[in-house]
Enzyme design. Structure first.
Site, short mmCIF file in Angstrom:
data_model
loop_
_atom_site.label_atom_id
_atom_site.label_comp_id
_atom_site.label_asym_id
_atom_site.label_seq_id
_atom_site.Cartn_x
_atom_site.Cartn_y
_atom_site.Cartn_z
N CYS A 77 -10.84 -42.62 36.76
CA CYS A 77 -10.69 -41.73 37.93
C CYS A 77 -10.99 -41.34 39.03
CB CYS A 77 -10.05 -40.54 36.82
SG CYS A 77 -9.39 -39.40 37.73
N HIS A 175 -7.60 -42.84 32.07
CA HIS A 175 -8.16 -42.05 31.33
C HIS A 175 -8.26 -43.27 29.95
CE1 HIS A 175 -10.10 -38.99 33.24
NE2 HIS A 175 -8.74 -38.06 33.67
N GLU A 177 -10.68 -43.58 27.29
CA GLU A 177 -10.95 -42.36 26.54
C GLU A 177 -9.58 -42.13 25.97
OE1 GLU A 177 -12.08 -39.92 30.00
OE2 GLU A 177 -11.34 -42.08 30.34
#
Length: 193
Positions: A77, A175, A177
């Site tokens: 990001c 992202h 994750e």
């Protein structure tokens, strides 16, 4: 394997640590140059505003250290955006790892882009086992322009680089994750690089 997450106060670190824990690895959060240099892999995350994040990097000297790293480095990001040459956000000079500028989406679309979007034109071992048009989770108002370093693209108002690669440096706008199985696969791939 020694994993470091660069700590420069740019938020959202816990979810990245938890993602690696689910894969069986403990990632240390550090701003210690020695720890970072001796890591097998380095994660350069970021949530927030580019110019203030760059000031924090400069205060700690990490702006000088990161471009010299030789092991695989993954910018996520804002981390990816700070690895670019310049960002319109706060008129910020970046680390120059990726020779590309970061621009703001126009007001013709809802900003920030928040939610799931597809990635296409996948061109790297980072995307092994991830199919074209896979959905990833994004939250951003700024984007990296299409360029030679682009290894994935997304479309939101225009086609932009949603992932970049230059030598041992990788960057993703999304992202991983928070991107379910595909994001987990990307992190696994990064650990194998």
């Amino acid at each position: 394997m020694k994993l470091s997450i660069v700590n420069y106060g740019a938020g959202n670190i816990k979810s990245i640590q938890f993602a690696f824990q689910r894969l069986g690895y403990d990632a240390i959060l550090t701003d210690n140059p020695e720890e970072i240099i001796t890591s097998d892999k380095v994660i350069f995350p970021g949530v927030g505003e580019a110019s203030s994040a760059m000031v924090k990097l400069q205060q700690s000297g990490l702006d000088q250290l990161i471009p010299t790293l030789k092991q695989p480095v993954l910018g996520i990001c804002l981390g990816m955006q700070l690895m670019c040459s310049h960002s319109e956000e706060g008129d910020t000079t970046g680390l120059g790892i990726f020779d590309v500028n970061v621009k703001r989406f126009s007001n013709k679309v809802k900003v920030p882009q928040m939610g799931w979007n597809t990635i296409s034109n996948l061109k790297s071992d980072l995307f092994k086992g991830i199919k074209e048009k896979e959905y990833m989770y994004l939250v951003h108002s700024y984007y990296a322009e299409q360029c030679e370093a682009s290894i994935a693209t997304s479309d939101y108002e225009l086609e932009y680089a949603s992932a970049l690669e230059n030598d041992n440096f990788f960057g993703v706008q999304f992202h991983p994750e928070k991107s379910s199985k595909a994001g987990e696969q990307l992190l696994k791939n990064f650990l194998k690089l």
